[in-house]
Design a protein around this motif. Structure first.
Motif, short mmCIF file in Angstrom:
data_model
loop_
_atom_site.label_atom_id
_atom_site.label_comp_id
_atom_site.label_asym_id
_atom_site.label_seq_id
_atom_site.Cartn_x
_atom_site.Cartn_y
_atom_site.Cartn_z
N UNK A 30 -13.15 -18.40 -48.79
CA UNK A 30 -13.84 -17.15 -48.54
C UNK A 30 -13.86 -16.81 -47.06
N UNK A 31 -14.51 -15.70 -46.73
CA UNK A 31 -14.54 -15.25 -45.33
C UNK A 31 -15.20 -16.27 -44.41
N UNK A 32 -16.47 -16.58 -44.70
CA UNK A 32 -17.19 -17.47 -43.81
C UNK A 32 -16.62 -18.89 -43.82
N UNK A 33 -16.39 -19.41 -45.03
CA UNK A 33 -15.86 -20.76 -45.12
C UNK A 33 -14.52 -20.90 -44.43
N UNK A 34 -13.66 -19.90 -44.61
CA UNK A 34 -12.36 -19.94 -43.95
C UNK A 34 -12.49 -19.91 -42.43
N UNK A 35 -13.43 -19.10 -41.93
CA UNK A 35 -13.65 -19.03 -40.48
C UNK A 35 -14.18 -20.36 -39.95
N UNK A 36 -15.04 -21.01 -40.73
CA UNK A 36 -15.59 -22.31 -40.32
C UNK A 36 -14.49 -23.37 -40.31
N UNK A 37 -13.64 -23.38 -41.34
CA UNK A 37 -12.52 -24.33 -41.35
C UNK A 37 -11.66 -24.15 -40.10
N UNK A 38 -11.30 -22.91 -39.79
CA UNK A 38 -10.45 -22.64 -38.63
C UNK A 38 -11.09 -23.11 -37.33
N UNK A 39 -12.38 -22.82 -37.17
CA UNK A 39 -13.07 -23.18 -35.93
C UNK A 39 -13.23 -24.69 -35.81
#
Length: 295
Positions: free
Chosen positions: A15-24
């Motif tokens: 998802x949006x948030x989870x994907x952003x957290x994985x990337x960071x």
């Protein structure tokens, strides 16, 4: 700052948030374990190719979630927005229970800025408040973040950009706080890096504060032609209960209680303003929004 080499388990990784957290987290050097429903989906494959370890499971599979937590340093918990209210409470609480039972060092739960100290009367907000309250009863170090309205929301259909205007929830002189989804990931990565500082804390996160008039100015400058701003009419709000609840919360509810942006910048100094996001990462979404309804 931690130098732990155990992985962080990310729920909602596609998802949006989870994907952003994985990337960071990957950018910060953390090993990341991402729980996904479908190992063969395009988003799952992209996570794997970026360096995340994939585990297959779902919120209804307690045994699989427990296994995914094996030897994890931390957990990032975020839930899809389309869950039934009772399932949101159930799954959010169960993830926290499992994290506590597994002995993880740090749980980060993404709640919402619509959550306040008192019941809001909005079912979605109050479900998140119930999860927050449950987390606080557990013997686990936890940080609860409450992201404000996503900048990405402003380029979705339904706000008039395809007609050369922009309608939103605030009056022309009324401020609203926004955050880019990628910065939710950046802030969460910084939180995991400093458990001592952030453990036990609950706070909102935002990247910018803008008024309706400032939205008009930024859109017009980035698009290169006038984009007139107007607040949704009362008839429009009455016809959309979700919009009405957001508007009411921005007037005198939790969304009207703004976070100090200097506090957030101390966590992540490079956090994006709406202008910088719209001119950069958000430019493609803006172009798509401007083309809605066109031949």
């Amino acid at each position: 700052m931690t130098n732990d080499t155990r992985p962080i388990l990310v729920f909602g990784a596609t998802g949006q948030q989870g994907g952003a957290v994985v990337a960071a987290l990957l950018k910060a050097g953390w090993p990341v374990r991402a729980m996904v429903r479908d190992l063969g989906s395009a988003k799952s494959i992209a996570l794997r190719d970026a360096g995340a370890e994939l585990v297959q499971g779902s919120f209804t599979d307690i045994d699989m979630m427990r296994a995914a937590l094996n030897n994890a340093y931390g957990v990032f918990s975020v839930l899809p927005g389309n869950l039934a209210i009772e399932n949101e409470v159930r799954f959010g609480s169960e993830i926290a229970d499992l994290a506590s039972q597994s002995g993880v060092a740090h749980l980060v739960y993404s709640s919402g800025a619509g959550v306040g100290d008192e019941p809001s009367g909005v079912a979605r907000f109050d479900a998140k408040a119930r999860v927050e309250a449950h987390i606080r009863t557990l013997p686990v170090t936890a940080t609860i973040v409450r992201p404000v309205i996503f900048m990405e929301m402003l380029t979705r259909p339904g706000f008039g950009l395809e007609k050369g205007r922009f309608n939103f929830f605030v009056r022309p002189d009324q401020p609203v706080q926004l955050i880019a989804v990628e910065d939710i990931g950046n802030v969460v990565a910084a939180i995991f890096a400093d458990r001592t500082r952030f453990g036990g804390e609950t706070f909102k996160i935002a990247g910018d504060t803008v008024t309706g008039r400032e939205l008009e100015t930024v859109f017009s400058e980035v698009v290169g032609r006038p984009i007139a701003y107007a607040r949704f009419s009362e008839d429009d709000l009455a016809a959309n209960p979700g919009f009405a609840s957001i508007s009411a919360s921005l007037e005198d509810g939790p969304l009207a209680d703004h976070v100090d942006l200097n506090f957030v910048r101390k966590i992540y100094p490079e956090i994006l303003s709406f202008r910088s996001w719209l001119s950069g990462a958000g430019r493609e979404a803006l172009s798509d929004a401007l083309g809605y309804g066109s031949e």
